[in-house]
Design a protein around this motif. Structure first.
Motif, PDB file in Angstrom:
ATOM      1  N   UNK A   1      13.224  33.314 -51.885  1.00  0.00           N
ATOM      2  CA  UNK A   1      13.866  34.442 -52.540  1.00  0.00           C
ATOM      3  C   UNK A   1      12.834  35.333 -53.235  1.00  0.00           C
ATOM      4  N   UNK A   2      11.859  34.729 -53.883  1.00  0.00           N
ATOM      5  CA  UNK A   2      10.813  35.506 -54.549  1.00  0.00           C
ATOM      6  C   UNK A   2      10.004  36.312 -53.536  1.00  0.00           C
ATOM      7  N   UNK A   3       9.711  35.718 -52.398  1.00  0.00           N
ATOM      8  CA  UNK A   3       8.965  36.427 -51.349  1.00  0.00           C
ATOM      9  C   UNK A   3       9.785  37.604 -50.822  1.00  0.00           C
ATOM     10  N   UNK A   4      11.076  37.353 -50.576  1.00  0.00           N
ATOM     11  CA  UNK A   4      11.923  38.426 -50.061  1.00  0.00           C
ATOM     12  C   UNK A   4      12.061  39.562 -51.073  1.00  0.00           C
ATOM     13  N   UNK A   5      12.196  39.228 -52.347  1.00  0.00           N
ATOM     14  CA  UNK A   5      12.298  40.267 -53.370  1.00  0.00           C
ATOM     15  C   UNK A   5      11.014  41.082 -53.447  1.00  0.00           C
ATOM     16  N   UNK A   6       9.882  40.411 -53.360  1.00  0.00           N
ATOM     17  CA  UNK A   6       8.600  41.122 -53.397  1.00  0.00           C
ATOM     18  C   UNK A   6       8.467  42.041 -52.190  1.00  0.00           C
ATOM     19  N   UNK A   7       8.895  41.573 -51.027  1.00  0.00           N
ATOM     20  CA  UNK A   7       8.815  42.404 -49.828  1.00  0.00           C
ATOM     21  C   UNK A   7       9.756  43.598 -49.930  1.00  0.00           C
ATOM     22  N   UNK A   8      10.933  43.385 -50.491  1.00  0.00           N
ATOM     23  CA  UNK A   8      11.881  44.485 -50.648  1.00  0.00           C
ATOM     24  C   UNK A   8      11.340  45.529 -51.618  1.00  0.00           C
ATOM     25  N   UNK A   9      10.675  45.089 -52.671  1.00  0.00           N
ATOM     26  CA  UNK A   9      10.091  46.028 -53.622  1.00  0.00           C
ATOM     27  C   UNK A   9       8.973  46.833 -52.967  1.00  0.00           C
ATOM     28  N   UNK A  10       8.195  46.189 -52.118  1.00  0.00           N
ATOM     29  CA  UNK A  10       7.113  46.887 -51.419  1.00  0.00           C
ATOM     30  C   UNK A  10       7.661  47.918 -50.427  1.00  0.00           C
ATOM     31  N   UNK A  11       8.817  47.633 -49.839  1.00  0.00           N
ATOM     32  CA  UNK A  11       9.383  48.515 -48.825  1.00  0.00           C
ATOM     33  C   UNK A  11      10.221  49.632 -49.426  1.00  0.00           C
ATOM     34  N   UNK A  12      10.605  49.532 -50.687  1.00  0.00           N
ATOM     35  CA  UNK A  12      11.428  50.552 -51.338  1.00  0.00           C
ATOM     36  C   UNK A  12      10.620  51.835 -51.495  1.00  0.00           C
TER      37      UNK A  12
END
Length: 119
Positions: free
Chosen positions: A100-111
Motif C-alpha cells: 500500500x505504501x508503494x502504491x501510494x508513493x507511485x500515485x503521488x509521483x504520477x499525480x
C-alpha cells in the motif's frame, strides 16, 4: 540552510526512486519470509494432526500413561502452531502495508503538479 529531500525536481525524483527501490527490496524480503513461514505453518499443521491421531489411538487403546504424554505433546504442538500462525499473519499484514505504501508513493509521483485530486 537544510535541504528538502522531498522537493520536486531531479533530485527529489532520484530520492523517490531510491525509496521505491528500497521499499521493493523490503517487500521481496518479506515475501521470502512469508514463503518460509507458510511452509513452516503447513508442517506445524501436519505435526498437530499427527499428534491428534496418536492421542486418539492411545485413547482407543485405553493407555492412561500414553494419553497423558500425548495430550501434553498435542498441547505443545498447538502452541507452537499458534506462534507460527501469529508470525505468518504479522508478515502478511506487513506485506500488505508495504504494498500500500508503494502504491501510494507511485500515485503521488504520477499525480500532475498543481492538481488537488478533487474534481
Amino acid at each position: 540552510m537544510a535541504s528538502d529531500l522531498r522537493r520536486h525536481g531531479p533530485t527529489g525524483s532520484a530520492v523517490r526512486a531510491a525509496e521505491l527501490i528500497v521499499s521493493s527490496a523490503r517487500l521481496a524480503e518479506l515475501h521470502e519470509c512469508s514463503a518460509l513461514l507458510r511452509r513452516t505453518r503447513m508442517r506445524a499443521e501436519e505435526i498437530v494432526d499427527e499428534a491428534r491421531t496418536l492421542l486418539a489411538e492411545a485413547e482407543l487403546q485405553g493407555d492412561p500413561v500414553r494419553i497423558l504424554a500425548l495430550g501434553a505433546q498435542l498441547d505443545e504442538a498447538r502452541q507452537a502452531y499458534s506462534k507460527v500462525l501469529t508470525g505468518y499473519v504479522a508478515i502478511c499484514r506487513r506485506i500488505n502495508a508495504e504494498r500500500q505504501a508503494i502504491m501510494q508513493a507511485q500515485m503521488q509521483d504520477e499525480r500532475p503538479a498543481g492538481l488537488s485530486g478533487v474534481a
